[in-house]
Design an enzyme around this catalytic site. Sequence first.
Site, PDB file in Angstrom:
ATOM      1  N   ALA A  18       0.841  -1.206   0.000  1.00  0.00           N
ATOM      2  CA  ALA A  18       0.000   0.000   0.000  1.00  0.00           C
ATOM      3  C   ALA A  18       0.870   1.247   0.000  1.00  0.00           C
ATOM      4  CB  ALA A  18      -0.937  -0.006   1.205  1.00  0.00           C
ATOM      5  N   TRP A  47       5.338 -11.100   3.383  1.00  0.00           N
ATOM      6  CA  TRP A  47       5.074 -12.466   3.843  1.00  0.00           C
ATOM      7  C   TRP A  47       3.874 -13.104   3.141  1.00  0.00           C
ATOM      8  CZ3 TRP A  47       5.803 -12.839   9.905  1.00  0.00           C
ATOM      9  CH2 TRP A  47       7.068 -12.341  10.236  1.00  0.00           C
ATOM     10  N   ALA A  48       3.189 -12.339   2.290  1.00  0.00           N
ATOM     11  CA  ALA A  48       1.956 -12.863   1.679  1.00  0.00           C
ATOM     12  C   ALA A  48       2.268 -14.084   0.818  1.00  0.00           C
ATOM     13  CB  ALA A  48       1.296 -11.781   0.832  1.00  0.00           C
ATOM     14  N   GLY A  50      -0.423 -16.069  -0.612  1.00  0.00           N
ATOM     15  CA  GLY A  50      -1.498 -16.221  -1.608  1.00  0.00           C
ATOM     16  C   GLY A  50      -1.176 -15.525  -2.909  1.00  0.00           C
ATOM     17  N   GLY A  51      -1.661 -14.334  -3.087  1.00  0.00           N
ATOM     18  CA  GLY A  51      -1.386 -13.610  -4.332  1.00  0.00           C
ATOM     19  C   GLY A  51      -2.431 -12.538  -4.526  1.00  0.00           C
ATOM     20  N   GLU A 116      -8.491 -20.542  -4.068  1.00  0.00           N
ATOM     21  CA  GLU A 116      -8.578 -20.355  -2.613  1.00  0.00           C
ATOM     22  C   GLU A 116     -10.043 -20.352  -2.194  1.00  0.00           C
ATOM     23  OE1 GLU A 116      -6.127 -16.987  -1.504  1.00  0.00           O
ATOM     24  OE2 GLU A 116      -4.304 -18.158  -1.766  1.00  0.00           O
ATOM     25  N   HIS A 236      -6.938 -17.241  10.323  1.00  0.00           N
ATOM     26  CA  HIS A 236      -6.621 -18.173   9.241  1.00  0.00           C
ATOM     27  C   HIS A 236      -6.561 -19.568   9.838  1.00  0.00           C
ATOM     28  CE1 HIS A 236      -4.716 -20.019   5.794  1.00  0.00           C
ATOM     29  NE2 HIS A 236      -4.732 -18.876   5.131  1.00  0.00           N
ATOM     30  N   ARG A 282     -13.484 -18.794   4.881  1.00  0.00           N
ATOM     31  CA  ARG A 282     -12.453 -18.929   5.915  1.00  0.00           C
ATOM     32  C   ARG A 282     -12.996 -18.868   7.337  1.00  0.00           C
ATOM     33  NH1 ARG A 282      -7.296 -15.297   4.876  1.00  0.00           N
ATOM     34  NH2 ARG A 282      -7.117 -16.664   3.080  1.00  0.00           N
ATOM     35  N   HIS A 340      -4.922 -13.327  11.464  1.00  0.00           N
ATOM     36  CA  HIS A 340      -4.253 -13.193  10.164  1.00  0.00           C
ATOM     37  C   HIS A 340      -4.493 -11.824   9.525  1.00  0.00           C
ATOM     38  CE1 HIS A 340      -2.533 -14.538   6.393  1.00  0.00           C
ATOM     39  NE2 HIS A 340      -3.644 -14.308   5.736  1.00  0.00           N
ATOM     40  N   GLU A 364      -4.106  -2.547   5.022  1.00  0.00           N
ATOM     41  CA  GLU A 364      -4.851  -3.202   6.111  1.00  0.00           C
ATOM     42  C   GLU A 364      -5.281  -2.234   7.215  1.00  0.00           C
ATOM     43  OE1 GLU A 364      -2.955  -6.815   7.371  1.00  0.00           O
ATOM     44  OE2 GLU A 364      -4.405  -7.161   8.986  1.00  0.00           O
ATOM     45  N   ARG A 375     -13.272 -11.483   4.932  1.00  0.00           N
ATOM     46  CA  ARG A 375     -12.530 -11.119   3.712  1.00  0.00           C
ATOM     47  C   ARG A 375     -12.363 -12.317   2.787  1.00  0.00           C
ATOM     48  NH1 ARG A 375      -6.772 -11.184   2.459  1.00  0.00           N
ATOM     49  NH2 ARG A 375      -6.730 -12.529   4.288  1.00  0.00           N
ATOM     50  N   SER A 380      -6.823  -8.706  -0.529  1.00  0.00           N
ATOM     51  CA  SER A 380      -6.285  -7.557   0.204  1.00  0.00           C
ATOM     52  C   SER A 380      -5.070  -6.905  -0.447  1.00  0.00           C
ATOM     53  CB  SER A 380      -5.978  -7.924   1.648  1.00  0.00           C
ATOM     54  OG  SER A 380      -5.374  -9.167   1.711  1.00  0.00           O
TER      55      SER A 380
HETATM   56  C1  SIN Z   1      -3.330 -17.629   2.017  1.00  0.00           C
HETATM   57  O1  SIN Z   1      -2.418 -17.728   1.219  1.00  0.00           O
HETATM   58  O2  SIN Z   1      -3.956 -18.587   2.478  1.00  0.00           O
HETATM   59  C2  SIN Z   1      -3.687 -16.286   2.509  1.00  0.00           C
HETATM   60  C3  SIN Z   1      -4.245 -15.462   1.457  1.00  0.00           C
HETATM   61  C4  SIN Z   1      -4.938 -14.313   2.092  1.00  0.00           C
HETATM   62  O3  SIN Z   1      -4.995 -14.227   3.318  1.00  0.00           O
HETATM   63  O4  SIN Z   1      -5.484 -13.486   1.368  1.00  0.00           O
END
Ligand code: SIN
Length: 537
Positions: A18, A47-48, A50-51, A116, A236, A282, A340, A364, A375, A380
């Site tokens: 951001a 640290w993300a 996911g993507g 996901e 998470h 989630r 998370h 965030e 979410r 994000s």
């Molecule tokens: C994940 O990779 O499980 C997290 C992705 C997220 O929190 O948006």
Amino acid sequence: MADSIFRPDVVIVGSGVAGLTTALNLAPRKVCIITKSTLGVNTSSMWAQGGIAAAVGINDSVKSHIEDTVATAKGLADENVIVKVVNEAKNIINDLESFGVNFDKNDDGSFDLGLEAAHSNKRIVRSKGDSSGIEIMRGLIEKVLNSNNITILENVSIDSIMSENNTIHGVIGRLAQDNIPDNHVIIECSNVVLATGGLGGIFANTTNPRSSYGEGIALAAQAGAVLTDMEFIQFHPTGLDFGLDPTPLATEAIRGDGAYLVNQNEERFMLGVHPENELAPRDLVAQNLFKQIEQGNSVFLDCRKVSNEFETKYPQVASYCQAAGLDPKIDLLPILPVAHYHIGGVKTDLEGKTSIEGLWCCGEVAATGIHGANRLASNSLLESMVFGRIVAKNINSLPIKRVSKINPDFIRMYKEKTKNRIRAKKYIWQLRSSMMRNIGIVRNHSSIVRGLHDILKIERESKGLSAKLNDMILVSKFIIIGAYLRKESRGCHLRSDYKNTEDNFILHFDLKFSDLDSKITEILNLTYNANHKQVVN
Ligand code: SIN
């Protein structure tokens, strides 16, 4: 030591996606990025795993991405924000690629998309499997370092936003390494952008970096900004329970790739709970996992049926497993639900503006309204970049306003606040474990009141002497009040004493620093009166 004084056009606090996106889009304005560590280090963005969610698959559509986001948000999202953000996803991906960010591709050049939870299509644009944050940040940092409008101040902690009569004068902080009270850094500036990330660090178990403890929320609240939706903390389900703090994450994409959630009897406890089983939204997965733990079961991620290329597809997770002496192809991976993502935060409008003139937020720390009560995964980073651009565009459209010379007494008053720092590890641990126990995945009236008493006791005993602890106390109070006021269960806010989702709670709780004392007194009085009545009866 003399103060260091800077006078940029805009100051940005925080160096995740951001903050960096905002800075890049502000050119040619003179920008100062303040970061507590080295640029980009210890940010959740880095640290993300996911993507970025983007409807770029052949059978996918922006409409479907919007619908999934709305459905996941459980009635509380601002659909205008969702439409605005989701519509920009392809542009964001194109921009990143133009900076040299490499995303995973198939042989035919199409994106190798991940799946996901709660997405009705494979939609996650990712990099080196679970290393998306590292790659996206690499691209952004490179671009920032090559921009001559951006000054980077590393190892600086901000103590206060200087403001008067709802107008921003800048920020005041100090060199974080030295901890010398007089070593101040003063940024005089009429536009402050907070991009400080989340607050997972106020919970005992979290995937967030240690520096994510709600500092931006505390800064904004003390300057008088309106906060909202503070009760919504997303847990998470698959933190890797390897005894580490922070807890390493096992990305949801592994479940999208065929991993199961099981207990010690190898029972798939999500079967039948939701049509998507382990890929249910989630909130539901985390809550069912927690239920297993409450029943005395152990919980695991079973990756044994995931592709043979585990190490290449999930190099981050594979390296955590290797360090823990576990082989995902053979062993079940012990997991626990972890704080998370914070959905609430500093209230912003569609332009990224807060309730204070000159104070902007993105990422965030901001509550834009896109996530509602829950979410959708990988929305994000997208939101952070879209709002980074929006904030920059809006600031660029304003004339540059110089701050008139700040009264030295005013600066002295802020400096006083930074004196007498203590190390407060014991209290910080007390706070984190109380918040996890009492205001964690499942809350109720008693746990909320217990949590409040704990926080007030920590506040009394620590005597306000640690800036980090003070911020954590302040932010915890807001979360506790939000959790108390929301007498229903919705999305990631689950109350065992109000299990239903209620129509009359399709609203947001806006809170300000000036509301704190009266709300706390109200909770304590109500509880006292209820207990007293019981005794008398
Ligand atoms: C994940 O990779 O499980 C997290 C992705 C997220 O929190 O948006």
